[in-house]
Design a protein around this motif. Structure first.
Motif, PDB file in Angstrom:
ATOM      1  N   VAL A  62     -65.087  53.784   4.944  1.00 45.91           N
ATOM      2  CA  VAL A  62     -63.975  53.695   5.262  1.00 45.91           C
ATOM      3  C   VAL A  62     -63.221  54.681   5.364  1.00 45.91           C
ATOM      4  N   ALA A  63     -62.886  55.155   4.124  1.00 46.88           N
ATOM      5  CA  ALA A  63     -62.348  56.437   3.939  1.00 46.88           C
ATOM      6  C   ALA A  63     -62.567  57.342   3.994  1.00 46.88           C
ATOM      7  N   LYS A  64     -64.144  57.953   4.540  1.00 46.06           N
ATOM      8  CA  LYS A  64     -64.129  58.614   6.014  1.00 46.06           C
ATOM      9  C   LYS A  64     -63.455  58.460   7.603  1.00 46.06           C
ATOM     10  N   GLU A  65     -63.329  56.956   8.110  1.00 46.40           N
ATOM     11  CA  GLU A  65     -62.548  56.824   8.513  1.00 46.40           C
ATOM     12  C   GLU A  65     -61.194  56.708   8.841  1.00 46.40           C
ATOM     13  N   ALA A  66     -61.279  56.783   7.847  1.00 45.94           N
ATOM     14  CA  ALA A  66     -59.771  56.868   7.928  1.00 45.94           C
ATOM     15  C   ALA A  66     -58.933  58.058   7.460  1.00 45.94           C
ATOM     16  N   CYS A  67     -59.740  58.640   7.169  1.00 38.78           N
ATOM     17  CA  CYS A  67     -59.850  60.473   7.488  1.00 38.78           C
ATOM     18  C   CYS A  67     -59.928  61.152   8.965  1.00 38.78           C
ATOM     19  N   ASP A  71     -63.779  61.750   0.887  1.00 37.73           N
ATOM     20  CA  ASP A  71     -63.625  60.402   0.828  1.00 37.73           C
ATOM     21  C   ASP A  71     -64.714  60.205   0.222  1.00 37.73           C
ATOM     22  N   LYS A  72     -64.880  60.368  -1.008  1.00 34.40           N
ATOM     23  CA  LYS A  72     -66.160  60.271  -2.054  1.00 34.40           C
ATOM     24  C   LYS A  72     -65.158  60.051  -3.416  1.00 34.40           C
ATOM     25  N   PHE A  73     -63.935  61.120  -3.642  1.00 38.10           N
ATOM     26  CA  PHE A  73     -62.957  60.920  -3.933  1.00 38.10           C
ATOM     27  C   PHE A  73     -62.520  59.215  -3.892  1.00 38.10           C
ATOM     28  N   LEU A  74     -62.043  59.078  -2.708  1.00 35.58           N
ATOM     29  CA  LEU A  74     -60.698  57.839  -2.501  1.00 35.58           C
ATOM     30  C   LEU A  74     -62.231  56.914  -2.897  1.00 35.58           C
ATOM     31  N   LYS A  75     -63.407  56.873  -2.977  1.00 37.90           N
ATOM     32  CA  LYS A  75     -63.954  55.966  -2.938  1.00 37.90           C
ATOM     33  C   LYS A  75     -64.208  55.569  -4.275  1.00 37.90           C
ATOM     34  N   VAL A  76     -65.059  56.617  -5.635  1.00 36.24           N
ATOM     35  CA  VAL A  76     -64.812  56.552  -6.641  1.00 36.24           C
ATOM     36  C   VAL A  76     -63.806  56.273  -7.605  1.00 36.24           C
ATOM     37  N   SER A  77     -61.962  56.967  -7.104  1.00 39.91           N
ATOM     38  CA  SER A  77     -61.456  55.998  -7.752  1.00 39.91           C
ATOM     39  C   SER A  77     -61.029  54.648  -7.826  1.00 39.91           C
ATOM     40  N   ARG A  78     -61.578  54.324  -6.573  1.00 43.49           N
ATOM     41  CA  ARG A  78     -61.364  53.297  -5.793  1.00 43.49           C
ATOM     42  C   ARG A  78     -60.097  52.906  -5.259  1.00 43.49           C
ATOM     43  N   ILE A  79     -59.532  53.990  -4.889  1.00 45.48           N
ATOM     44  CA  ILE A  79     -58.086  53.984  -3.687  1.00 45.48           C
ATOM     45  C   ILE A  79     -58.704  53.427  -2.472  1.00 45.48           C
ATOM     46  N   GLY A 136     -56.562  60.180  10.650  1.00 46.77           N
ATOM     47  CA  GLY A 136     -56.060  61.279  10.419  1.00 46.77           C
ATOM     48  C   GLY A 136     -54.386  60.190   9.786  1.00 46.77           C
ATOM     49  N   ILE A 137     -55.097  59.739   8.818  1.00 49.73           N
ATOM     50  CA  ILE A 137     -54.043  58.801   7.833  1.00 49.73           C
ATOM     51  C   ILE A 137     -54.315  59.378   6.906  1.00 49.73           C
ATOM     52  N   VAL A 138     -54.925  60.183   6.287  1.00 49.44           N
ATOM     53  CA  VAL A 138     -55.181  60.906   5.238  1.00 49.44           C
ATOM     54  C   VAL A 138     -53.932  62.237   5.255  1.00 49.44           C
TER      55      VAL A 138
END
Length: 80
Positions: free
Chosen positions: A18-23, A4-12, A26-28
């Protein structure tokens, strides 16, 4: 680094919550396996994120704790 932190730092994904919710939904995936938000991301891992009907794939090139907005794309490459 946590997924979740990588998705945020990389700005994907713009926000860590939101990254945590996506995980949690089960969509990641990392290397073809559904990943939890706490899963460790390593250089060379392939991430797959499903946004509706669109599937985006990324390869992790670098991991950094903090990065400027303009440099965020250096952390990954899109592979699809």
């Amino acid at each position: 680094m946590r997924l979740d932190k990588f998705l945020k730092v990389s700005r994907i994904i713009k926000r860590r919550t939101v990254a945590k919710e996506a995980c949690d939904k089960g969509i990641v995936k990392i290397n073809g396996k559904i990943a939890k938000s706490s899963t460790e991301v390593n250089v060379g891992d392939e991430l797959e994120i499903t946004f509706g009907e669109k599937v985006m794939k990324f390869r992790v090139n670098e991991i950094r704790e903090h990065v400027l907005k303009n440099d965020a794309k250096e952390l990954y490459e899109q592979i699809n």
